[in-house]
Design an enzyme around this catalytic site. Structure first.
Site, PDB file in Angstrom:
ATOM      1  N   CYS A   1       0.831  -1.220   0.000  1.00 32.82           N
ATOM      2  CA  CYS A   1       0.000   0.000   0.000  1.00 32.82           C
ATOM      3  C   CYS A   1       0.860   1.262   0.000  1.00 32.82           C
ATOM      4  O   CYS A   1       0.342   2.360  -0.215  1.00 32.82           O
ATOM      5  CB  CYS A   1      -0.919   0.025   1.214  1.00 32.82           C
ATOM      6  SG  CYS A   1      -2.040  -1.364   1.270  1.00 32.82           S
TER       7      CYS A   1
ATOM      8  N   HIS B   1      -3.030   7.280   3.011  1.00 30.50           N
ATOM      9  CA  HIS B   1      -3.501   6.003   2.458  1.00 30.50           C
ATOM     10  C   HIS B   1      -4.847   5.683   3.100  1.00 30.50           C
ATOM     11  O   HIS B   1      -5.023   5.818   4.310  1.00 30.50           O
ATOM     12  CB  HIS B   1      -2.471   4.916   2.770  1.00 30.50           C
ATOM     13  CG  HIS B   1      -2.975   3.540   2.481  1.00 30.50           C
ATOM     14  ND1 HIS B   1      -3.594   3.215   1.296  1.00 30.50           N
ATOM     15  CD2 HIS B   1      -2.973   2.403   3.241  1.00 30.50           C
ATOM     16  CE1 HIS B   1      -3.939   1.935   1.325  1.00 30.50           C
ATOM     17  NE2 HIS B   1      -3.576   1.423   2.494  1.00 30.50           N
TER      18      HIS B   1
ATOM     19  N   ASN C   1     -10.072   0.141   0.600  1.00 29.13           N
ATOM     20  CA  ASN C   1      -8.603   0.204   0.520  1.00 29.13           C
ATOM     21  C   ASN C   1      -8.173  -0.243  -0.879  1.00 29.13           C
ATOM     22  O   ASN C   1      -8.294  -1.419  -1.209  1.00 29.13           O
ATOM     23  CB  ASN C   1      -8.020  -0.710   1.604  1.00 29.13           C
ATOM     24  CG  ASN C   1      -6.500  -0.715   1.621  1.00 29.13           C
ATOM     25  OD1 ASN C   1      -5.848  -0.211   0.695  1.00 29.13           O
ATOM     26  ND2 ASN C   1      -5.928  -1.288   2.662  1.00 29.13           N
TER      27      ASN C   1
END
Ligand code: ACO
Length: 327
Positions: free
Chosen positions: A113, A254, A284
């Site tokens: 990520c 994020h 996500n």
């Protein structure tokens, strides 16, 4: 001073929406649980014709159009992804072909990520070193294809999408001011998709045991580590630029979990109106999440020249990092 300036942004998400109620028909969960624990209401899911390369191409086309740059002028093309379109070659090569960016050196970045922040650091380094003038950086993920749709503790979290930025060498005060990157491989087993590589090559066993799918151990621990690591990376970034939290106009974190983002913002004393959020609509999207959120903020007019942006990411690896940008 020579800086890497973001001169275009773009993003795309698949058309198909998967709501929490849709997921509640597949595993034992509820809209209330998912919203309360994660802040996610729905996510986008790739159709059979979509993958990380097609999403990356769509986002890249929009970023190039905003910047008014011809693909042939791109020197480096990077795709940050954990869901490459094919295992070999790099997804960036497929995107290069689709864009006809024939002068670009193309390669992928694999940093979970945090892939977009890692890519930003590589792009900035190449530009400042004089090795490249124009860099196209895309974060693109098709996580729905490696999610275990029988595992309620992970399948509610992830979604598909792509975001891109076009960076160019420019003199002046605006551009990337700093990047800070970190990893802790001792915790790599917390978040894995172990099958399909050279350790566990594709096999009947890999498929039967679902080793090619995302597995997360101890979501709670990942949560705690994410907050602490992103806070540390943000404080280091602020110090490196002699900035106070109040000097930051927008935090682009994020998008993993609304509670992670809120905990981070509260530790840094950022009011929520200074935080870019879209996790409710996309979940996500791993390496795509920051450029996707950034592009939405840019197109909504939330990012204006002279503003100072702070970005922070955390993900599998473990990897984490931060970046400070003057727009
Ligand atoms: N629906 C209903 N119940 C669920 C679900 C679900 N989808 N998933 C788990 N539960 C249950 C668990 O089984 C557990 O039940 P038990 O108490 O009977 O054992 C209970 O809910 C509580 O589980 P916890 O794991 O303690 O719940 P928590 O509040 O920590 O939330 C979550 C779980 C959302 C995964 C959270 O820990 C989290 O977001 N962690 C970060 C994970 C992450 O973001 N990973 C992505 C990659 S890394 C990154 O991008 C930062």
């Amino acid at each position: 001073m020579l800086r890497s300036r973001i001169i275009g942004t773009g993003s795309v998400v698949p058309a198909r929406v998967l709501t929490n109620r849709d997921i509640a028909k597949m595993v034992e969960t509820s809209d209330e649980w998912i919203q309360a624990r994660t802040g996610i209401a729905e996510r986008r899911i790739c159709g059979p014709q979509e993958d990380a390369a097609t999403l990356a191409e769509g986002a890249a086309v929009r970023a190039l159009a905003m910047a008014g740059v011809d693909p042939v002028d791109v020197d480096i093309l990077m795709v940050a992804t954990v869901t490459p379109a094919v295992p070999l070659p790099a997804t960036a090569c497929l995107v290069q072909e689709a864009l006809r960016a024939r002068r670009a050196a193309a390669f992928d970045i694999g940093a979970g990520c945090s892939g977009f922040i890692y890519g930003l650091a590589v792009a900035d380094g190449l530009i400042r070193a004089g090795s490249a003038r124009t860099v196209l950086l895309v974060g693109a993920e098709c996580l729905s294809k490696i999610v275990n749709w029988k595992d309620r503790s992970t399948c509610v979290l992830f979604g598909d999408g792509a975001g891109a930025v076009l960076l160019q060498a420019q003199d002046g005060a605006s551009g990337i001011r700093s990047t800070h990157l970190y990893s802790d491989g001792s915790a790599w087993q917390l978040l894995v998709a172990p099958g399909g590589g050279s350790r566990f090559p594709q096999s009947e066993r890999v498929l039967q045991e679902g080793l090619h799918l995302i597995q997360m151990r101890s979501g709670n621990e990942v949560f705690r580590l994410a907050v602490r690591a992103m806070e540390d990376a943000c404080i280091t970034a602020l110090k490196a630029n002699a900035l106070e939290p109040s000097d930051i106009d927008l935090l682009v974190p994020h998008q993993a979990n609304l509670r992670i983002i809120r905990a981070l913002a509260s530790r840094l004393a950022f009011p929520e109106e200074k935080v870019v959020l879209n996790i409710d609509r996309y979940g996500n999207t791993s390496a795509a999440s920051i450029p996707l959120a950034l592009d939405e903020a840019v197109r909504a007019g939330r990012v204006q020249p002279g503003m100072t942006l702070l970005m922070a990411a955390f993900g599998a690896g473990l990897t984490w990092g931060s970046a400070v940008i003057t727009w």
